[in-house]
Scaffold this motif. Structure first.
Motif, mmCIF file in Angstrom:
data_model
loop_
_atom_site.group_PDB
_atom_site.id
_atom_site.type_symbol
_atom_site.label_atom_id
_atom_site.label_comp_id
_atom_site.label_asym_id
_atom_site.label_seq_id
_atom_site.Cartn_x
_atom_site.Cartn_y
_atom_site.Cartn_z
ATOM 1 N N GLU A 173 -7.523 1.130 10.267
ATOM 2 C CA GLU A 173 -6.234 0.629 10.714
ATOM 3 C C GLU A 173 -5.526 0.013 9.514
ATOM 4 O O GLU A 173 -6.131 -0.734 8.741
ATOM 5 C CB GLU A 173 -6.398 -0.413 11.820
ATOM 6 C CG GLU A 173 -6.912 0.150 13.131
ATOM 7 C CD GLU A 173 -7.005 -0.919 14.208
ATOM 8 O OE1 GLU A 173 -6.629 -2.086 13.918
ATOM 9 O OE2 GLU A 173 -7.459 -0.598 15.315
ATOM 10 N N TRP A 219 -13.240 0.201 11.638
ATOM 11 C CA TRP A 219 -14.029 0.275 12.873
ATOM 12 C C TRP A 219 -15.021 1.433 12.736
ATOM 13 O O TRP A 219 -14.687 2.493 12.204
ATOM 14 C CB TRP A 219 -13.130 0.539 14.075
ATOM 15 C CG TRP A 219 -12.108 -0.507 14.351
ATOM 16 C CD1 TRP A 219 -10.953 -0.745 13.653
ATOM 17 C CD2 TRP A 219 -12.138 -1.464 15.405
ATOM 18 N NE1 TRP A 219 -10.264 -1.788 14.204
ATOM 19 C CE2 TRP A 219 -10.960 -2.252 15.297
ATOM 20 C CE3 TRP A 219 -13.035 -1.737 16.451
ATOM 21 C CZ2 TRP A 219 -10.661 -3.286 16.174
ATOM 22 C CZ3 TRP A 219 -12.739 -2.763 17.334
ATOM 23 C CH2 TRP A 219 -11.574 -3.529 17.198
ATOM 24 N N LEU A 247 -15.763 -3.233 15.435
ATOM 25 C CA LEU A 247 -15.119 -3.734 14.226
ATOM 26 C C LEU A 247 -16.181 -4.161 13.214
ATOM 27 O O LEU A 247 -17.006 -5.027 13.484
ATOM 28 C CB LEU A 247 -14.224 -4.929 14.554
ATOM 29 C CG LEU A 247 -13.466 -5.553 13.378
ATOM 30 C CD1 LEU A 247 -12.518 -4.539 12.743
ATOM 31 C CD2 LEU A 247 -12.714 -6.800 13.833
ATOM 32 N N ARG A 248 -16.130 -3.506 12.028
ATOM 33 C CA ARG A 248 -17.122 -3.802 10.994
ATOM 34 C C ARG A 248 -16.529 -4.587 9.832
ATOM 35 O O ARG A 248 -17.254 -5.315 9.164
ATOM 36 C CB ARG A 248 -17.724 -2.498 10.471
ATOM 37 C CG ARG A 248 -18.626 -1.797 11.467
ATOM 38 C CD ARG A 248 -19.859 -2.610 11.773
ATOM 39 N NE ARG A 248 -20.797 -1.905 12.643
ATOM 40 C CZ ARG A 248 -21.966 -2.407 13.041
ATOM 41 N NH1 ARG A 248 -22.327 -3.619 12.633
ATOM 42 N NH2 ARG A 248 -22.750 -1.721 13.835
ATOM 43 N N MET A 249 -15.252 -4.410 9.565
ATOM 44 C CA MET A 249 -14.602 -5.187 8.504
ATOM 45 C C MET A 249 -13.195 -5.543 8.960
ATOM 46 O O MET A 249 -12.370 -4.664 9.209
ATOM 47 C CB MET A 249 -14.580 -4.430 7.185
ATOM 48 C CG MET A 249 -13.940 -5.218 6.045
ATOM 49 S SD MET A 249 -14.372 -4.580 4.409
ATOM 50 C CE MET A 249 -16.098 -5.041 4.294
ATOM 51 N N ASP A 250 -12.946 -6.847 9.061
ATOM 52 C CA ASP A 250 -11.663 -7.311 9.568
ATOM 53 C C ASP A 250 -10.545 -7.113 8.559
ATOM 54 O O ASP A 250 -9.391 -6.862 8.949
ATOM 55 C CB ASP A 250 -11.764 -8.793 9.944
ATOM 56 C CG ASP A 250 -10.515 -9.282 10.642
ATOM 57 O OD1 ASP A 250 -10.156 -8.702 11.683
ATOM 58 O OD2 ASP A 250 -9.877 -10.219 10.127
ATOM 59 N N GLU A 251 -10.864 -7.212 7.260
ATOM 60 C CA GLU A 251 -9.824 -7.009 6.245
ATOM 61 C C GLU A 251 -10.433 -6.571 4.930
ATOM 62 O O GLU A 251 -11.268 -7.262 4.362
ATOM 63 C CB GLU A 251 -9.031 -8.311 6.029
ATOM 64 C CG GLU A 251 -7.886 -8.147 5.020
ATOM 65 C CD GLU A 251 -7.107 -9.442 4.819
ATOM 66 O OE1 GLU A 251 -6.184 -9.688 5.612
ATOM 67 O OE2 GLU A 251 -7.453 -10.188 3.881
ATOM 68 N N SER A 260 -2.929 4.475 11.370
ATOM 69 C CA SER A 260 -4.344 4.565 11.739
ATOM 70 C C SER A 260 -4.851 5.972 11.443
ATOM 71 O O SER A 260 -4.101 6.949 11.554
ATOM 72 C CB SER A 260 -4.562 4.224 13.217
ATOM 73 O OG SER A 260 -4.013 5.227 14.046
ATOM 74 N N LYS A 278 -4.126 -3.120 2.844
ATOM 75 C CA LYS A 278 -4.981 -3.947 3.679
ATOM 76 C C LYS A 278 -5.458 -3.102 4.849
ATOM 77 O O LYS A 278 -4.646 -2.614 5.645
ATOM 78 C CB LYS A 278 -4.238 -5.185 4.186
ATOM 79 C CG LYS A 278 -4.075 -6.285 3.143
ATOM 80 C CD LYS A 278 -3.559 -7.569 3.790
ATOM 81 C CE LYS A 278 -3.494 -8.699 2.766
ATOM 82 N NZ LYS A 278 -3.037 -9.970 3.396
ATOM 83 N N LEU A 279 -6.768 -2.898 4.915
ATOM 84 C CA LEU A 279 -7.350 -2.006 5.915
ATOM 85 C C LEU A 279 -8.320 -2.758 6.806
ATOM 86 O O LEU A 279 -9.023 -3.666 6.361
ATOM 87 C CB LEU A 279 -8.079 -0.846 5.235
ATOM 88 C CG LEU A 279 -7.281 -0.001 4.233
ATOM 89 C CD1 LEU A 279 -8.195 1.028 3.579
ATOM 90 C CD2 LEU A 279 -6.102 0.677 4.919
ATOM 91 N N ARG A 280 -8.363 -2.345 8.054
ATOM 92 C CA ARG A 280 -9.371 -2.828 9.007
ATOM 93 C C ARG A 280 -10.245 -1.623 9.351
ATOM 94 O O ARG A 280 -9.731 -0.532 9.596
ATOM 95 C CB ARG A 280 -8.698 -3.401 10.240
ATOM 96 C CG ARG A 280 -9.647 -4.027 11.258
ATOM 97 C CD ARG A 280 -8.869 -4.684 12.388
ATOM 98 N NE ARG A 280 -8.264 -5.934 11.925
ATOM 99 C CZ ARG A 280 -7.016 -6.289 12.186
ATOM 100 N NH1 ARG A 280 -6.210 -5.475 12.855
ATOM 101 N NH2 ARG A 280 -6.553 -7.448 11.757
ATOM 102 N N MET A 303 -3.013 -2.539 7.962
ATOM 103 C CA MET A 303 -2.376 -3.816 8.241
ATOM 104 C C MET A 303 -1.108 -3.956 7.396
ATOM 105 O O MET A 303 -1.070 -3.523 6.251
ATOM 106 C CB MET A 303 -3.351 -4.960 7.951
ATOM 107 C CG MET A 303 -4.680 -4.832 8.710
ATOM 108 S SD MET A 303 -5.953 -5.965 8.122
ATOM 109 C CE MET A 303 -5.224 -7.537 8.603
#
Length: 293
Positions: free
Chosen positions: A239, A170, A175-179, A262, A166-168, A241
């Motif tokens: 990042e 930026w 922030l371009r994709m929350d999950e 990260s 699970k990646l976030r 998760m």
């Protein structure tokens, strides 16, 4: 005689430069004078080879024909192997001034020229140069350690265990994709866009384009998201998760860092790799040709 002096100068390594005088091609089997108006590559060559028998045999044959010198003293470096070894050679010689000319003695040879023992000096003298900048990776682990590495092809985020990562994501601190639930994701240079990126259904990027390819690897959610193009000067940050439950590793041209939390990636303009190709077979032509296979 004047002609004799020219012959002696060339055989003992004249300095590189632009010349319109008669040049003697000092191959053992070649003995003709010809007129040239091209940049003459000096004759000091360092031969590097992968550990495979076929590459080592080729290196021995070429040294017997053209001699050898340390890479630090070379005017050109000849790398013998496949694309993997070419990447190793480029990283190992990135602080040297000599360009690298690859000849394929491996399996995949996208970055390599065809192998031939003869006519090497002439091929080097007319070779075309491509200059590429690598990606810089700064990876922080769950233990708080920071690892830095350069990647000519791509930086990849890959799941370490059986569960999806699970990646976030930026981009330039936005922030371009929350999950992103996936097996992984990667950021690729134009030069590396036909490698892992293309296998993951990412786009092939033209050499000289001011973009990088951000590509998902087996995305589960969003299921249909295949990636994006980002500006070459952008900073991309992944990042991780739930890193304890879903551990992730980062990889920069096969140099891996496990248990990352990260990873920050950007193009590194201060590092330039000079690669030589036979005329008509440069990276731009190869990238175009790859799209019509």
């Amino acid at each position: 005689m004047k002609g004799d002096k020219r012959h002696s100068d060339v055989n003992h390594g004249t300095k590189s430069g632009v010349s319109d005088k008669l040049v003697f091609l000092s191959e053992p089997h070649v003995g003709l004078w010809k007129q040239e108006s091209i940049q003459i590559m000096a004759k000091r060559i360092a031969f590097l080879a992968s550990e495979t028998p076929v590459a080592q045999t080729a290196r021995a044959a070429l040294i017997g024909r053209y001699d050898d010198c340390p890479p630090e003293e070379a005017d050109v470096i000849v790398a013998l192997g496949g694309d993997g070894f070419m990447l190793q050679a480029l990283h190992a010689t990135q602080n040297l001034k000599a360009p690298v000319y690859g000849m394929n003695r491996g399996t995949v040879g996208f970055l390599m020229n065809e192998y031939a023992e003869t006519d090497l000096l002439n091929r080097l003298s007319i070779a075309e140069e491509e200059v590429i900048n690598p990606l810089s990776m700064r990876a922080t682990t769950s233990a708080g350690k920071v690892h830095e590495a350069l990647a000519i092809n791509e930086v990849s985020m890959l799941r370490q265990g059986p569960q999806a990562a699970k990646l976030r994501i930026w981009i330039d601190d936005r922030l371009r994709m929350d999950e992103l639930v996936c097996d992984g994701a990667l950021l690729s240079t134009p030069a590396g866009s036909t490698a892992y990126n293309y296998s993951a259904h990412g786009p092939i990027l033209p050499i000289g384009s001011d973009v990088l390819a951000l590509t998902a690897i087996a995305p589960f959610r969003p299921r249909r998201w295949r990636g994006a193009l980002v500006r070459q000067r952008s900073v991309v940050r992944f990042e991780v998760m739930q890193p304890e439950k879903r551990p992730v590793m980062a990889d920069a041209d096969s140099r891996s860092v496990r248990d990352v939390v990260s990873v920050e990636i950007h193009s590194e303009p201060s590092v330039s790799h000079r690669i030589l190709f036979d005329p008509g077979h440069g990276l731009e032509e190869r990238l175009i040709r790859e799209q019509f296979v």
